[in-house]
Design a protein around this motif. Structure first.
Motif, PDB file in Angstrom:
ATOM      1  N   ILE A   1     -29.218   4.995  32.105  1.00 35.33           N
ATOM      2  CA  ILE A   1     -28.666   4.535  30.828  1.00 35.33           C
ATOM      3  C   ILE A   1     -29.523   3.415  30.245  1.00 35.33           C
ATOM      4  O   ILE A   1     -29.775   3.378  29.033  1.00 35.33           O
ATOM      5  CB  ILE A   1     -27.206   4.078  31.020  1.00 35.33           C
ATOM      6  N   PHE A   2     -30.005   2.513  31.099  1.00 34.14           N
ATOM      7  CA  PHE A   2     -30.895   1.454  30.616  1.00 34.14           C
ATOM      8  C   PHE A   2     -32.188   2.051  30.067  1.00 34.14           C
ATOM      9  O   PHE A   2     -32.740   1.558  29.085  1.00 34.14           O
ATOM     10  CB  PHE A   2     -31.196   0.464  31.741  1.00 34.14           C
ATOM     11  N   SER A   3     -32.681   3.103  30.708  1.00 34.18           N
ATOM     12  CA  SER A   3     -33.895   3.756  30.225  1.00 34.18           C
ATOM     13  C   SER A   3     -33.632   4.510  28.919  1.00 34.18           C
ATOM     14  O   SER A   3     -34.446   4.461  27.990  1.00 34.18           O
ATOM     15  CB  SER A   3     -34.430   4.720  31.279  1.00 34.18           C
ATOM     16  N   LEU A   4     -32.497   5.194  28.834  1.00 25.06           N
ATOM     17  CA  LEU A   4     -32.173   5.985  27.645  1.00 25.06           C
ATOM     18  C   LEU A   4     -32.116   5.117  26.388  1.00 25.06           C
ATOM     19  O   LEU A   4     -32.664   5.477  25.337  1.00 25.06           O
ATOM     20  CB  LEU A   4     -30.842   6.708  27.851  1.00 25.06           C
ATOM     21  N   PHE A   5     -31.462   3.964  26.499  1.00 21.05           N
ATOM     22  CA  PHE A   5     -31.301   3.079  25.335  1.00 21.05           C
ATOM     23  C   PHE A   5     -32.358   1.975  25.300  1.00 21.05           C
ATOM     24  O   PHE A   5     -32.286   1.089  24.439  1.00 21.05           O
ATOM     25  CB  PHE A   5     -29.896   2.473  25.337  1.00 21.05           C
ATOM     26  N   GLN A   6     -33.313   2.031  26.243  1.00 19.17           N
ATOM     27  CA  GLN A   6     -34.405   1.059  26.297  1.00 19.17           C
ATOM     28  C   GLN A   6     -33.893  -0.376  26.305  1.00 19.17           C
ATOM     29  O   GLN A   6     -34.407  -1.262  25.604  1.00 19.17           O
ATOM     30  CB  GLN A   6     -35.372   1.280  25.147  1.00 19.17           C
ATOM     31  N   LEU A   7     -32.850  -0.620  27.094  1.00 22.56           N
ATOM     32  CA  LEU A   7     -32.336  -1.969  27.278  1.00 22.56           C
ATOM     33  C   LEU A   7     -33.260  -2.727  28.217  1.00 22.56           C
ATOM     34  O   LEU A   7     -33.893  -2.144  29.101  1.00 22.56           O
ATOM     35  CB  LEU A   7     -30.919  -1.916  27.861  1.00 22.56           C
ATOM     36  N   LYS A   8     -33.344  -4.019  28.022  1.00 22.67           N
ATOM     37  CA  LYS A   8     -34.276  -4.828  28.809  1.00 22.67           C
ATOM     38  C   LYS A   8     -33.891  -4.804  30.284  1.00 22.67           C
ATOM     39  O   LYS A   8     -32.733  -5.015  30.658  1.00 22.67           O
ATOM     40  CB  LYS A   8     -34.299  -6.256  28.285  1.00 22.67           C
ATOM     41  N   PHE A   9     -34.884  -4.550  31.125  1.00 24.24           N
ATOM     42  CA  PHE A   9     -34.668  -4.436  32.568  1.00 24.24           C
ATOM     43  C   PHE A   9     -35.465  -5.533  33.256  1.00 24.24           C
ATOM     44  O   PHE A   9     -36.694  -5.513  33.266  1.00 24.24           O
ATOM     45  CB  PHE A   9     -35.130  -3.057  33.061  1.00 24.24           C
ATOM     46  N   ASP A  10     -34.756  -6.514  33.824  1.00 24.62           N
ATOM     47  CA  ASP A  10     -35.421  -7.620  34.502  1.00 24.62           C
ATOM     48  C   ASP A  10     -34.721  -7.896  35.827  1.00 24.62           C
ATOM     49  O   ASP A  10     -33.900  -7.092  36.298  1.00 24.62           O
ATOM     50  CB  ASP A  10     -35.459  -8.871  33.608  1.00 24.62           C
ATOM     51  N   LEU A  11     -35.034  -9.038  36.433  1.00 20.79           N
ATOM     52  CA  LEU A  11     -34.470  -9.346  37.750  1.00 20.79           C
ATOM     53  C   LEU A  11     -32.954  -9.501  37.716  1.00 20.79           C
ATOM     54  O   LEU A  11     -32.280  -9.243  38.723  1.00 20.79           O
ATOM     55  CB  LEU A  11     -35.120 -10.615  38.305  1.00 20.79           C
ATOM     56  N   SER A  12     -32.401  -9.927  36.580  1.00 24.08           N
ATOM     57  CA  SER A  12     -30.943 -10.054  36.495  1.00 24.08           C
ATOM     58  C   SER A  12     -30.275  -8.685  36.603  1.00 24.08           C
ATOM     59  O   SER A  12     -29.165  -8.569  37.150  1.00 24.08           O
ATOM     60  CB  SER A  12     -30.545 -10.742  35.188  1.00 24.08           C
ATOM     61  N   ILE A  13     -30.936  -7.639  36.121  1.00 19.40           N
ATOM     62  CA  ILE A  13     -30.381  -6.288  36.237  1.00 19.40           C
ATOM     63  C   ILE A  13     -30.445  -5.809  37.683  1.00 19.40           C
ATOM     64  O   ILE A  13     -29.546  -5.117  38.168  1.00 19.40           O
ATOM     65  CB  ILE A  13     -31.118  -5.302  35.309  1.00 19.40           C
ATOM     66  N   VAL A  14     -31.511  -6.184  38.388  1.00 19.32           N
ATOM     67  CA  VAL A  14     -31.588  -5.854  39.820  1.00 19.32           C
ATOM     68  C   VAL A  14     -30.435  -6.524  40.568  1.00 19.32           C
ATOM     69  O   VAL A  14     -29.807  -5.916  41.441  1.00 19.32           O
ATOM     70  CB  VAL A  14     -32.948  -6.283  40.400  1.00 19.32           C
ATOM     71  N   ALA A  15     -30.152  -7.782  40.218  1.00 12.73           N
ATOM     72  CA  ALA A  15     -29.011  -8.480  40.824  1.00 12.73           C
ATOM     73  C   ALA A  15     -27.709  -7.747  40.512  1.00 12.73           C
ATOM     74  O   ALA A  15     -26.820  -7.628  41.373  1.00 12.73           O
ATOM     75  CB  ALA A  15     -28.951  -9.916  40.311  1.00 12.73           C
ATOM     76  N   ALA A  16     -27.595  -7.231  39.283  1.00 12.96           N
ATOM     77  CA  ALA A  16     -26.399  -6.470  38.919  1.00 12.96           C
ATOM     78  C   ALA A  16     -26.287  -5.189  39.748  1.00 12.96           C
ATOM     79  O   ALA A  16     -25.194  -4.814  40.186  1.00 12.96           O
ATOM     80  CB  ALA A  16     -26.425  -6.137  37.427  1.00 12.96           C
ATOM     81  N   LEU A  17     -27.419  -4.511  39.978  1.00 15.88           N
ATOM     82  CA  LEU A  17     -27.397  -3.282  40.777  1.00 15.88           C
ATOM     83  C   LEU A  17     -26.929  -3.569  42.200  1.00 15.88           C
ATOM     84  O   LEU A  17     -26.148  -2.799  42.782  1.00 15.88           O
ATOM     85  CB  LEU A  17     -28.782  -2.643  40.792  1.00 15.88           C
ATOM     86  N   LEU A  18     -27.398  -4.664  42.771  1.00 13.99           N
ATOM     87  CA  LEU A  18     -26.957  -5.031  44.124  1.00 13.99           C
ATOM     88  C   LEU A  18     -25.474  -5.383  44.134  1.00 13.99           C
ATOM     89  O   LEU A  18     -24.755  -5.075  45.091  1.00 13.99           O
ATOM     90  CB  LEU A  18     -27.790  -6.205  44.642  1.00 13.99           C
ATOM     91  N   THR A  19     -25.007  -6.026  43.068  1.00 15.38           N
ATOM     92  CA  THR A  19     -23.580  -6.339  42.964  1.00 15.38           C
ATOM     93  C   THR A  19     -22.762  -5.066  42.833  1.00 15.38           C
ATOM     94  O   THR A  19     -21.665  -4.951  43.398  1.00 15.38           O
ATOM     95  CB  THR A  19     -23.323  -7.256  41.760  1.00 15.38           C
ATOM     96  N   ILE A  20     -23.289  -4.096  42.077  1.00 16.56           N
ATOM     97  CA  ILE A  20     -22.613  -2.808  41.935  1.00 16.56           C
ATOM     98  C   ILE A  20     -22.464  -2.124  43.293  1.00 16.56           C
ATOM     99  O   ILE A  20     -21.421  -1.533  43.596  1.00 16.56           O
ATOM    100  CB  ILE A  20     -23.380  -1.902  40.950  1.00 16.56           C
ATOM    101  N   LEU A  21     -23.509  -2.203  44.130  1.00 13.49           N
ATOM    102  CA  LEU A  21     -23.425  -1.612  45.468  1.00 13.49           C
ATOM    103  C   LEU A  21     -22.250  -2.202  46.235  1.00 13.49           C
ATOM    104  O   LEU A  21     -21.466  -1.481  46.856  1.00 13.49           O
ATOM    105  CB  LEU A  21     -24.725  -1.858  46.234  1.00 13.49           C
ATOM    106  N   GLY A  22     -22.143  -3.526  46.198  1.00 15.26           N
ATOM    107  CA  GLY A  22     -21.055  -4.179  46.924  1.00 15.26           C
ATOM    108  C   GLY A  22     -19.692  -3.843  46.358  1.00 15.26           C
ATOM    109  O   GLY A  22     -18.733  -3.612  47.111  1.00 15.26           O
TER     110      GLY A  22
END
Length: 323
Positions: free
Chosen positions: A190-211
């Protein structure tokens, strides 16, 4: 009599496997489509992953982010992110902002000339502004951050798989990791589809999503383990439906309360955390969906040992259910 808010009835009898091939197929389609979108469109990497410069400004004049952005709009300085920095330790007349500049295409880093242009443009708006610090991130460091981000997500998924495997059975671990990968891959898509900015904060969000996602999955699997011992002759499909219905109230309540907090942050949190919060909102929806419609499907397909001697793996219901 005390009145309580109920998002779902106390007892439900929803057949979560009624459309199991449709929901499972939709999950696989979303994952494949997301990978395809990332391969074709790529990700809109931020300064963290592309390299660039972070400038810390200080002024005795209150920071006007909009005016700063307007002052820099006329300059060809690439990707620009401006955020106001607040801290209780600051003086009353100490106003701090952070300006992040992406390196121009074809250049290794932001040049001193560009930094001088930025400083002149900001001083034209606010003569009191000074550059307290200037820090640059080179392309080599950015590439290293990309690999570390991938390793962090992979390590988190592997650790969760080991935990679920040791706590339950390997079938549960496979179902859990598959649902976690579904949540992460679709979010990235979804981030790629809408070309939303992808940075380290998004990686932190992905790890939070896992938990977050694994928490709900483990709750359902823990109840399923109890029911496996309680209802030794009940078909696995019926038992998994019973388990999902028994924990549905908790699932909906947890998701709803989490979404309330996230939506408030999404509206009032500002640009600094908006990408992080948006990724978390996606993760809550996807995590709830994958727990109910993907993780359980995989466990049913693989079957589980019912504890009989000799042990008999129960997975016959998966093949016999109408699509």
């Amino acid at each position: 009599m005390a009145w309580r808010l109920k998002l779902v009835p106390e007892k439900t009898s929803i057949d979560f496997f009624r459309w199991q091939w449709l929901t499972f197929g939709l999950s696989i389609f979303l994952m494949v489509a997301s990978l395809g979108i990332v391969a074709v469109k790529g990700l809109n990497f931020g300064v963290d992953f592309l390299g660039g410069t972070t400038i810390r400004t200080e002024s005795t004049t209150p920071v006007d982010v909009g005016a700063y952005r307007t002052a820099l709009a006329a300059l060809d300085v690439g990707d620009v992110t401006i955020t106001e920095v607040t801290d209780p330790s600051f003086r009353d007349d100490q106003h701090v902002a952070q300006v992040r500049l992406g390196a121009r295409e074809g250049e290794e880093a932001v040049t001193p000339e560009v930094i001088s242009e930025v400083e002149a443009a900001l001083k034209a708006h606010d003569p009191n502004v000074v550059f307290a610090s200037v820090e640059s991130v080179g392309p080599k460091v950015s590439q290293e951050l990309i690999w570390k981000a991938l390793l962090a997500v992979a390590a988190g998924s592997f650790g969760i798989m080991l935990y679920v495997w040791m706590r339950f059975e390997w079938q549960f671990a496979v179902g859990t990791v598959a649902s976690l990968l579904h949540d992460v891959v679709v979010t990235v898509g979804i981030f790629s589809l809408f070309q939303l900015k992808f940075d380290l904060s998004i990686v932190a969000a992905l790890l939070t999503i896992l938990g977050y996602s694994v928490n709900d999955t483990v709750v359902i699997f823990d109840r399923l383990r109890e029911n496996l011992a309680k209802y030794k002759t009940m078909p696995l499909r019926e038992m998994m439906n019973l388990t999902a219905n028994e924990t549905l109230s908790r699932t909906i309540m947890t998701s709803t309360t989490t979404l309330i907090a996230l939506i408030v942050l999404l509206i009032f949190g500002g640009d600094v955390i908006r990408g992080f919060v948006f990724a978390m909102v996606l993760g809550v929806f996807l995590g709830t969906y994958s727990t109910l419609y993907m993780a359980k499907n995989i466990v049913l397909m693989l079957g589980v040992d019912r504890g009989d001697k000799p042990k008999k793996k129960d997975n016959s219901e998966f093949a016999n259910v109408d699509a």
